[in-house]
Structures are given as structure tokens and as C-alpha cells.
Design a protein around this motif. Sequence first.
Motif, PDB file in Angstrom:
ATOM      1  N   MET A  73       0.029  54.836 -39.968  1.00 56.89           N
ATOM      2  CA  MET A  73       1.232  54.612 -40.781  1.00 56.89           C
ATOM      3  C   MET A  73       2.081  53.485 -40.178  1.00 56.89           C
ATOM      4  N   LEU A  74       2.248  53.491 -38.865  1.00 52.17           N
ATOM      5  CA  LEU A  74       3.007  52.426 -38.202  1.00 52.17           C
ATOM      6  C   LEU A  74       2.346  51.074 -38.459  1.00 52.17           C
ATOM      7  N   GLY A  75       1.047  51.002 -38.237  1.00 50.54           N
ATOM      8  CA  GLY A  75       0.330  49.747 -38.469  1.00 50.54           C
ATOM      9  C   GLY A  75       0.423  49.267 -39.900  1.00 50.54           C
ATOM     10  N   SER A  76       0.510  50.210 -40.843  1.00 53.48           N
ATOM     11  CA  SER A  76       0.529  49.835 -42.259  1.00 53.48           C
ATOM     12  C   SER A  76       1.834  49.164 -42.692  1.00 53.48           C
ATOM     13  N   VAL A  77       2.882  49.281 -41.895  1.00 51.78           N
ATOM     14  CA  VAL A  77       4.142  48.597 -42.249  1.00 51.78           C
ATOM     15  C   VAL A  77       4.476  47.445 -41.296  1.00 51.78           C
ATOM     16  N   LEU A  78       3.768  47.332 -40.191  1.00 51.90           N
ATOM     17  CA  LEU A  78       4.070  46.287 -39.205  1.00 51.90           C
ATOM     18  C   LEU A  78       4.100  44.860 -39.764  1.00 51.90           C
ATOM     19  N   PRO A  79       3.170  44.461 -40.611  1.00 51.68           N
ATOM     20  CA  PRO A  79       3.202  43.068 -41.072  1.00 51.68           C
ATOM     21  C   PRO A  79       4.496  42.679 -41.796  1.00 51.68           C
ATOM     22  N   ASP A  80       5.197  43.636 -42.382  1.00 49.29           N
ATOM     23  CA  ASP A  80       6.440  43.322 -43.099  1.00 49.29           C
ATOM     24  C   ASP A  80       7.682  43.429 -42.220  1.00 49.29           C
ATOM     25  N   LEU A  81       7.527  43.879 -41.000  1.00 48.65           N
ATOM     26  CA  LEU A  81       8.673  44.058 -40.111  1.00 48.65           C
ATOM     27  C   LEU A  81       8.853  42.816 -39.241  1.00 48.65           C
ATOM     28  N   ASN A  82       9.513  41.822 -39.808  1.00 51.04           N
ATOM     29  CA  ASN A  82       9.805  40.630 -39.013  1.00 51.04           C
ATOM     30  C   ASN A  82      11.243  40.183 -39.268  1.00 51.04           C
ATOM     31  N   ILE A  83      11.786  39.452 -38.330  1.00 47.49           N
ATOM     32  CA  ILE A  83      13.204  39.099 -38.353  1.00 47.49           C
ATOM     33  C   ILE A  83      13.537  38.080 -39.437  1.00 47.49           C
ATOM     34  N   ASN A  84      12.722  37.073 -39.608  1.00 49.42           N
ATOM     35  CA  ASN A  84      13.077  35.982 -40.519  1.00 49.42           C
ATOM     36  C   ASN A  84      12.479  36.104 -41.917  1.00 49.42           C
ATOM     37  N   ALA A  85      11.812  37.193 -42.221  1.00 46.24           N
ATOM     38  CA  ALA A  85      11.227  37.461 -43.541  1.00 46.24           C
ATOM     39  C   ALA A  85      10.163  36.444 -43.955  1.00 46.24           C
ATOM     40  N   LEU A  98      -4.635  46.325 -40.804  1.00 48.79           N
ATOM     41  CA  LEU A  98      -5.673  45.820 -41.705  1.00 48.79           C
ATOM     42  C   LEU A  98      -5.539  46.427 -43.097  1.00 48.79           C
ATOM     43  N   VAL A  99      -5.262  47.716 -43.175  1.00 48.69           N
ATOM     44  CA  VAL A  99      -5.050  48.374 -44.470  1.00 48.69           C
ATOM     45  C   VAL A  99      -3.899  47.679 -45.219  1.00 48.69           C
ATOM     46  N   HIS A 100      -2.839  47.323 -44.512  1.00 48.60           N
ATOM     47  CA  HIS A 100      -1.716  46.615 -45.135  1.00 48.60           C
ATOM     48  C   HIS A 100      -2.187  45.291 -45.734  1.00 48.60           C
TER      49      HIS A 100
END
Length: 143
Positions: A26-38, A78-80
Motif C-alpha cells: 500500500m505504501l509503495g502504491s502511493v509513493l510515486p505521487d508523494l513529491n514536493i513539487n508535483a 510498480l503496481v502504481h
Amino acid sequence: MPTHKIHLAIAKKVNDKLKLDLDSIMLGSVLPDLNINANHTISHYQNGKLGIEGTANPDVFIENNKDKLSNPIMIGYLVHLLTDKFYNESLEKKYQNKEKKENNFTFGNIKRITTCDKCGKEISNYDSDITRGTFGISMCSKC
């Protein structure tokens, strides 16, 4: 792009089959969208092109992380990317051909609206299509 709720739901469905650590996937599935500058270019392994050619690239992720793919967080990541790729390709096929002639369609600028089956809030048709395919009903990100 799919909402975080969509990514989490798909990761859970995948993990129902894989039976790995659910919290890590679940954590990995949202990591790609969690960045500071969008800017998702780096976190989604995009190639910088516009439109469907520039969306998430799971193939590059796999190539760069072959030795880490036994880690459930990396599986979630990868699922993300796979979800984004499928989502965007499906969206492109479904709406571009239909609207290109009439509405000067550009990828990512779709204005079609439906309502959440649970609360009645307006949501986009493409979010509705994903949740309906996953859960059998249209849902907004709050439900």
C-alpha cells in the motif's frame, strides 16, 4: 491520473493474489505521487513527451530496479506505474477518438461528469469507470 484511493484499492486487489506485506504494498502504491513539487516526470519514469507517450513508464522502472523487485514496497510502486499506464491508455482510447473532432480534445482535459453512487458528489467519468470496474459502483475519492 487515478486518485490515491484507486491506487490503494488496486494494490489491495493485487496483494490478495500475492499475499505479501499489505502495508508495504500500500505504501509503495502511493509513493510515486508523494513529491514536493508535483512534477511526476522522475517519480513516474516519464520520458518527457506530451500526451499518452509521456505517461508512466513501468518498463524503465523494472529495468532500473530488477534486483529490488522482491521488496513489497517496490512491488507497490510498480503496481502504481502499471495502474497509471493502463488508466491513461484506456482513457486515451475511450475518449480521444470520440471527442477529438467535436471538442478539440487534448489528453488530460476531459470535462465529462457523473455522480458518486454513494454520496451524489460530481466526479469525472474516467474516475467512475475505474471504480466501477474495481468495485462495481462509481465512487468519489471521499467514499
